[in-house]
Design a protein around this motif. Structure first.
Motif, PDB file in Angstrom:
ATOM      1  N   LEU A  33      63.133 -17.827 -33.061  1.00  0.00           N
ATOM      2  CA  LEU A  33      63.079 -18.447 -31.738  1.00  0.00           C
ATOM      3  C   LEU A  33      62.010 -17.743 -30.906  1.00  0.00           C
ATOM      4  O   LEU A  33      62.047 -16.518 -30.739  1.00  0.00           O
ATOM      5  CB  LEU A  33      64.440 -18.313 -31.056  1.00  0.00           C
ATOM      6  N   GLY A  34      61.072 -18.507 -30.409  1.00  0.00           N
ATOM      7  CA  GLY A  34      60.068 -17.958 -29.500  1.00  0.00           C
ATOM      8  C   GLY A  34      60.535 -18.153 -28.073  1.00  0.00           C
ATOM      9  O   GLY A  34      61.002 -19.235 -27.722  1.00  0.00           O
ATOM     10  N   GLY A 189      67.196 -13.274 -38.718  1.00  0.00           N
ATOM     11  CA  GLY A 189      66.895 -14.085 -37.542  1.00  0.00           C
ATOM     12  C   GLY A 189      65.890 -13.345 -36.683  1.00  0.00           C
ATOM     13  O   GLY A 189      65.863 -12.117 -36.688  1.00  0.00           O
ATOM     14  N   LEU A 190      65.076 -14.099 -35.962  1.00  0.00           N
ATOM     15  CA  LEU A 190      64.015 -13.461 -35.190  1.00  0.00           C
ATOM     16  C   LEU A 190      63.948 -14.055 -33.787  1.00  0.00           C
ATOM     17  O   LEU A 190      63.997 -15.272 -33.613  1.00  0.00           O
ATOM     18  CB  LEU A 190      62.696 -13.692 -35.929  1.00  0.00           C
ATOM     19  N   ILE A 191      63.838 -13.188 -32.790  1.00  0.00           N
ATOM     20  CA  ILE A 191      63.545 -13.641 -31.428  1.00  0.00           C
ATOM     21  C   ILE A 191      62.246 -12.961 -31.001  1.00  0.00           C
ATOM     22  O   ILE A 191      62.124 -11.745 -31.076  1.00  0.00           O
ATOM     23  CB  ILE A 191      64.672 -13.287 -30.438  1.00  0.00           C
ATOM     24  N   LEU A 192      61.306 -13.779 -30.615  1.00  0.00           N
ATOM     25  CA  LEU A 192      59.986 -13.279 -30.278  1.00  0.00           C
ATOM     26  C   LEU A 192      59.648 -13.681 -28.848  1.00  0.00           C
ATOM     27  O   LEU A 192      59.499 -14.863 -28.552  1.00  0.00           O
ATOM     28  CB  LEU A 192      59.019 -13.961 -31.252  1.00  0.00           C
ATOM     29  N   VAL A 193      59.580 -12.700 -27.970  1.00  0.00           N
ATOM     30  CA  VAL A 193      59.155 -12.996 -26.598  1.00  0.00           C
ATOM     31  C   VAL A 193      57.650 -12.816 -26.548  1.00  0.00           C
ATOM     32  O   VAL A 193      57.133 -11.788 -26.986  1.00  0.00           O
ATOM     33  CB  VAL A 193      59.832 -12.028 -25.601  1.00  0.00           C
ATOM     34  N   PHE A 203      54.702 -18.598 -35.730  1.00  0.00           N
ATOM     35  CA  PHE A 203      55.768 -17.823 -36.344  1.00  0.00           C
ATOM     36  C   PHE A 203      57.182 -18.247 -35.970  1.00  0.00           C
ATOM     37  O   PHE A 203      58.138 -17.700 -36.507  1.00  0.00           O
ATOM     38  CB  PHE A 203      55.554 -16.333 -36.065  1.00  0.00           C
ATOM     39  N   CYS A 204      57.310 -19.188 -35.040  1.00  0.00           N
ATOM     40  CA  CYS A 204      58.654 -19.556 -34.609  1.00  0.00           C
ATOM     41  C   CYS A 204      58.982 -21.005 -34.939  1.00  0.00           C
ATOM     42  O   CYS A 204      58.155 -21.891 -34.784  1.00  0.00           O
ATOM     43  CB  CYS A 204      58.815 -19.303 -33.120  1.00  0.00           C
ATOM     44  N   SER A 205      60.222 -21.205 -35.384  1.00  0.00           N
ATOM     45  CA  SER A 205      60.657 -22.555 -35.716  1.00  0.00           C
ATOM     46  C   SER A 205      61.148 -23.285 -34.465  1.00  0.00           C
ATOM     47  O   SER A 205      61.277 -24.500 -34.456  1.00  0.00           O
ATOM     48  CB  SER A 205      61.746 -22.492 -36.790  1.00  0.00           C
ATOM     49  N   ASP A 206      61.429 -22.548 -33.413  1.00  0.00           N
ATOM     50  CA  ASP A 206      62.002 -23.136 -32.199  1.00  0.00           C
ATOM     51  C   ASP A 206      61.478 -22.371 -30.980  1.00  0.00           C
ATOM     52  O   ASP A 206      61.145 -21.201 -31.095  1.00  0.00           O
ATOM     53  CB  ASP A 206      63.526 -22.971 -32.272  1.00  0.00           C
TER      54      ASP A 206
END
Ligand SMILES: Nc1ncnc2c1ncn2[C@@H]1O[C@H](COP(=O)(O)OP(=O)(O)O)[C@@H](O)[C@H]1O
Ligand SMILES: [Mg+2]
Length: 217
Positions: A33-34, A189-193, A203-206
């Motif tokens: 998630l971006g 799982g990844l959260i990218l701010v 790099f983000c699916s959402d």
């Protein structure tokens, strides 16, 4: 499987303005998630809420199905790897190798296991040449990768990176992206701010955008 479920959370520092207002979203296993939005809109604050450092005024955050308000910070930290907006702040050991293995030492891992794990991480993150170097002499991009290695060592289920591409040139950005993709292959799982919309797109699916919320204030 749902790693993170944020349900109708609200948060404010001061009484004048609600910074985060009834926000809901989910991050699934293997999903990225971006989070995008202008400076000061509450992105880092949201991350601190997810990490349990701050508490929402309303709403519930579930980590792997558990209400985080009922978990200790240590327990939350076992599931989440957090690379801060300025990763230099989380580097404090005299060498790259010691930085990577610090979390294992404090958990009482055996020497041999620590050595094996170190080799695995050095290999995965391509840090062989920097193993004995002081973290403080590293470039911004290398610090970012080292912080990522240090938080990945305990195999978090969810990785959170706050503005990881700030100050990185295209080559170092690509390298960071390469390791993120590699980590995600293990179902993380990844959260990218990020301010960097093209990086987020790659790099983000959402995407969760604070832009519309910000405009309506
Ligand atoms: N500890 C704090 N006390 C009061 N206000 C804060 C605190 N931390 C951040 N803020 C304010 O909250 C807003 C959101 O900050 P932050 O979450 O850091 O934004 P972002 O990461 O999106 O740039 C900003 O206006 C900031 O000044
Ligand atoms: Mg921030």
């Amino acid at each position: 499987m749902t790693l993170l479920k944020v349900e109708q959370i609200s948060f404010q520092y001061s009484t004048e303005k609600m910074l985060i207002d009834k926000l809901s979203f989910e991050v699934l296993e293997g999903e990225s998630l971006g989070i995008i939005g202008p400076n000061g809109c509450g992105k880092t604050t949201l991350l601190k809420l997810i990490l349990g450092i701050l508490k929402p005024i309303k709403g519930i955050i579930y980590l792997e199905g558990m209400d985080i308000s009922k978990m200790t910070l240590g327990k939350i930290g076992e599931s989440i790897g957090y690379v801060m907006q300025n990763p230099e702040r989380q580097l404090f050991m005299p060498s790259v190798a010691e930085e990577i293995t610090y979390a294992l030492h404090i958990r009482g891992w055996k020497k041999k296991m620590i050595q094996n794990k170190l080799e695995e991480m050095i290999d995965f993150f391509d840090l062989k040449e920097l193993e004995h170097v002081s973290p403080f002499t590293l470039s911004g991009g290398e610090k970012q990768i080292l912080a990522l290695a240090a938080v990945s060592v305990l195999k978090p289920r969810l990785l959170i990176l706050d503005e990881p591409t700030t100050g990185l040139d295209p080559l170092r950005k690509a390298k960071l992206g390469y390791f993120l993709k590699k980590l995600q292959k293990n179902g993380l799982g990844l959260i990218l701010v990020s301010h960097d919309l093209s990086f987020v797109k790659n790099f983000c699916s959402d995407t969760l955008s604070f832009y519309s919320a910000y405009r309506s204030i």
